[in-house]
Write a protein that holds these residues in place. Sequence first.
Motif, mmCIF file in Angstrom:
data_model
loop_
_atom_site.group_PDB
_atom_site.id
_atom_site.type_symbol
_atom_site.label_atom_id
_atom_site.label_comp_id
_atom_site.label_asym_id
_atom_site.label_seq_id
_atom_site.Cartn_x
_atom_site.Cartn_y
_atom_site.Cartn_z
ATOM 1 N N THR A 35 22.629 -25.025 -23.452
ATOM 2 C CA THR A 35 22.957 -25.151 -22.033
ATOM 3 C C THR A 35 22.158 -26.313 -21.477
ATOM 4 N N SER A 36 22.836 -27.288 -20.922
ATOM 5 C CA SER A 36 22.158 -28.483 -20.429
ATOM 6 C C SER A 36 21.062 -28.119 -19.429
ATOM 7 N N GLY A 37 19.865 -28.665 -19.634
ATOM 8 C CA GLY A 37 18.764 -28.423 -18.721
ATOM 9 C C GLY A 37 18.034 -27.119 -18.949
ATOM 10 N N THR A 38 18.443 -26.357 -19.961
ATOM 11 C CA THR A 38 17.833 -25.058 -20.256
ATOM 12 C C THR A 38 17.417 -25.000 -21.721
ATOM 13 N N LEU A 39 16.237 -24.465 -21.985
ATOM 14 C CA LEU A 39 15.785 -24.230 -23.353
ATOM 15 C C LEU A 39 15.934 -22.742 -23.632
ATOM 16 N N ASP A 68 13.134 -23.040 -16.507
ATOM 17 C CA ASP A 68 14.215 -23.585 -17.332
ATOM 18 C C ASP A 68 14.241 -22.968 -18.719
ATOM 19 N N VAL A 69 13.304 -22.066 -18.998
ATOM 20 C CA VAL A 69 13.252 -21.380 -20.293
ATOM 21 C C VAL A 69 13.982 -20.045 -20.163
ATOM 22 N N GLU A 70 14.960 -19.848 -21.017
ATOM 23 C CA GLU A 70 15.743 -18.605 -21.006
ATOM 24 C C GLU A 70 15.564 -17.898 -22.339
ATOM 25 N N TRP A 71 15.269 -16.606 -22.275
ATOM 26 C CA TRP A 71 15.023 -15.831 -23.489
ATOM 27 C C TRP A 71 16.247 -15.012 -23.869
ATOM 28 N N THR A 72 16.499 -14.907 -25.169
ATOM 29 C CA THR A 72 17.590 -14.084 -25.655
ATOM 30 C C THR A 72 17.094 -13.226 -26.810
#
Length: 290
Positions: free
Chosen positions: A55-59, A99-103
């Motif tokens: 996802t652009s702009g997201t890690l 901007d950091v998203e965890w899965t």
Amino acid sequence: MRPRPVLAVAFAPVVVLGLAACGPDDSPAEPATSAGTEAPAGAVGCDAADLPTLTSGTLTVGASDPFEPWYVGDPAGGEGFESALVYEVADRLGYAAEDVEWTSVTFEQIVSPAIKTFDIAAYQTTITEERAEAVDFSSPYLTSRQGVIVADDGDYADATGLADLAGAKIGVTASQTSLAAAEQAWGEDADVVPFSAAGDGMTALTSGTVDAMVMDVDQGVAASTVYFPDTSVVGTLPDAGEPEQLGLVLDKDSELTACVSAAVDELEADGTLDELRTTWLASDDIEQLS
């Protein structure tokens, strides 16, 4: 600090407790980088706006069940060694914390060659040649050792050397580095008992079914101080072969690998990794059993 009940569940027998160490047949490997790509001199040359993330702009970061000392509560909280590490890497790449998203992913999903639902994964994954055929690894961020845990009221509570544990029943995690290390340390002088998960072994230790348990020393410290407080780490085993190193995991031939490795290298060079180890890991003073 986050509530601990969830972590206690994560240390239950049904979970492998992040002991993703290489098995006896796995050979440590150099971190893999994207084909034909040389890591830049510093992560400053890798701008978040230009990185081809999912996802652009997201890690997007993959992790499994959280447990100490790697994650203290929700991974997004930034507490625990690997949670803090991820946010430091993200910062070096130009991502803000939001901007950091965890899965949530399983360990099998992390190391399999399947298409990834994350940009990087942080889950105590040992760098091995076999795994490097399916995924990329960053530069290593930790060299681990195998610790020996005993019951505080057991017959081996005062052990200071390998010979002190001769004749003991030693629990290990099946098909993990702890098995090879224990067999090399004691040979025929100890009864090595494999368990499917470290939690099973620790439960057996506290019940007296085994006399000691061998696992990653940092995880052993957490086990003895958080989950099984009537146990202690008495020392570490001599290295069995090449040192075991942990790395962040990326998709095979990921365009992000070189930049992520450069970020880890910067953290090592400027002392940040040392600070994280001091803050979250408590194994520096644990000596090797003679």
